[in-house]
Design an enzyme around this catalytic site. Sequence first.
Site, PDB file in Angstrom:
ATOM      1  N   ARG A 166       8.466  11.335 -13.600  1.00 12.94           N
ATOM      2  CA  ARG A 166       7.704  12.223 -14.487  1.00 12.94           C
ATOM      3  C   ARG A 166       7.016  13.347 -13.722  1.00 12.94           C
ATOM      4  O   ARG A 166       6.695  14.391 -14.296  1.00 12.94           O
ATOM      5  CB  ARG A 166       6.706  11.408 -15.324  1.00 12.94           C
ATOM      6  CG  ARG A 166       7.393  10.547 -16.376  1.00 12.94           C
ATOM      7  CD  ARG A 166       6.407   9.649 -17.110  1.00 12.94           C
ATOM      8  NE  ARG A 166       5.799   8.654 -16.255  1.00 12.94           N
ATOM      9  CZ  ARG A 166       6.334   7.457 -15.983  1.00 12.94           C
ATOM     10  NH1 ARG A 166       7.475   7.107 -16.530  1.00 12.94           N
ATOM     11  NH2 ARG A 166       5.725   6.617 -15.184  1.00 12.94           N
ATOM     12  N   GLU A 187       1.119  -0.175  -8.665  1.00 14.70           N
ATOM     13  CA  GLU A 187       0.395  -1.031  -9.609  1.00 14.70           C
ATOM     14  C   GLU A 187       1.271  -2.205 -10.046  1.00 14.70           C
ATOM     15  O   GLU A 187       0.801  -3.306 -10.229  1.00 14.70           O
ATOM     16  CB  GLU A 187      -0.052  -0.199 -10.823  1.00 14.70           C
ATOM     17  CG  GLU A 187      -1.141  -0.850 -11.645  1.00 14.70           C
ATOM     18  CD  GLU A 187      -1.495  -0.056 -12.888  1.00 14.70           C
ATOM     19  OE1 GLU A 187      -0.914   1.026 -13.099  1.00 14.70           O
ATOM     20  OE2 GLU A 187      -2.333  -0.529 -13.654  1.00 14.70           O
TER      21      GLU A 187
HETATM   22  P1  AMP Z   1       0.362   4.286  -8.106  1.00 15.74           P
HETATM   23  O1  AMP Z   1       1.275   4.354  -6.930  1.00 15.74           O
HETATM   24  O2  AMP Z   1      -0.187   2.921  -8.339  1.00 15.74           O
HETATM   25  O3  AMP Z   1      -0.713   5.348  -8.069  1.00 15.74           O
HETATM   26  O4  AMP Z   1       1.272   4.543  -9.389  1.00 15.74           O
HETATM   27  C1  AMP Z   1       1.569   5.811  -9.776  1.00 15.74           C
HETATM   28  C2  AMP Z   1       2.972   5.922 -10.321  1.00 15.74           C
HETATM   29  O5  AMP Z   1       3.319   4.851 -11.199  1.00 15.74           O
HETATM   30  C3  AMP Z   1       3.076   7.207 -11.118  1.00 15.74           C
HETATM   31  O6  AMP Z   1       4.281   7.854 -10.738  1.00 15.74           O
HETATM   32  C4  AMP Z   1       3.078   6.763 -12.557  1.00 15.74           C
HETATM   33  O7  AMP Z   1       4.076   7.438 -13.264  1.00 15.74           O
HETATM   34  C5  AMP Z   1       3.343   5.268 -12.552  1.00 15.74           C
HETATM   35  N1  AMP Z   1       2.300   4.479 -13.254  1.00 15.74           N
HETATM   36  C6  AMP Z   1       1.481   3.562 -12.685  1.00 15.74           C
HETATM   37  N2  AMP Z   1       0.668   2.994 -13.580  1.00 15.74           N
HETATM   38  C7  AMP Z   1       0.956   3.577 -14.757  1.00 15.74           C
HETATM   39  C8  AMP Z   1       0.422   3.424 -16.080  1.00 15.74           C
HETATM   40  N3  AMP Z   1      -0.572   2.563 -16.372  1.00 15.74           N
HETATM   41  N4  AMP Z   1       0.940   4.205 -17.060  1.00 15.74           N
HETATM   42  C9  AMP Z   1       1.940   5.085 -16.781  1.00 15.74           C
HETATM   43  N5  AMP Z   1       2.466   5.262 -15.566  1.00 15.74           N
HETATM   44  C10 AMP Z   1       2.001   4.520 -14.556  1.00 15.74           C
END
Ligand code: AMP
Length: 177
Positions: free
Chosen positions: A64, A101
């Site tokens: 995205r 996450e």
């Molecule tokens: P992080 O590495 O944990 O900061 O996760 C970020 C990536 O995971 C981004 O590219 C987001 O598109 C996706 N992502 C993580 N958690 C969510 C969430 N709750 N809703 C939508 N996308 C998420």
Amino acid sequence: MLSESLDQLRAAIRDVPDFPQPGILFKDITPVLADARLINLAIDGMIENFIDQKVDKVVGIDARGFIFGAMMAQRLGAGFVPVRKKGKLPWKTRGVDYSLEYGTNSVEMHLDALASGERVILADDLLATGGTAGAAVKLIEETGATLLGSVFFIELAFLDGRQKLSRSGPIHSLLTF
Ligand code: AMP
């Protein structure tokens, strides 16, 4: 950005519980993308802090981040560079492993995507734990490019992803949850 515009963007985001796995509240941004006025507002807000900064390249994160990043690049008169999940880029790459996450992952960038001294911003749809963005920052910094800052459409503040990016320039997010 007008608080009324931010309210409209916030209202358009759809919360999807337990996707892609139990316990995750997924922020679905497709209703924003589908609305010509809202996506323009979102890009207005995301480029706001970089308009006069002579940006050479916007680096967008799979998948995205490509959508937001490419539109930002076009508005800023900058090029676009994809950071992709492992194995997707056709040319020579460097990679970084990270945890997110939900699960673990690895991202890559083409070796020749950025030149030393180029003025770069990082873009993604959402900052959660900061693992993904942190890996992308590492890839950018290894090239010798200048990271001007990072911008996210959404920040999940309770996950404190900012802390992982604390030494990599200003962090802007349009909507905080
Ligand atoms: P992080 O590495 O944990 O900061 O996760 C970020 C990536 O995971 C981004 O590219 C987001 O598109 C996706 N992502 C993580 N958690 C969510 C969430 N709750 N809703 C939508 N996308 C998420």
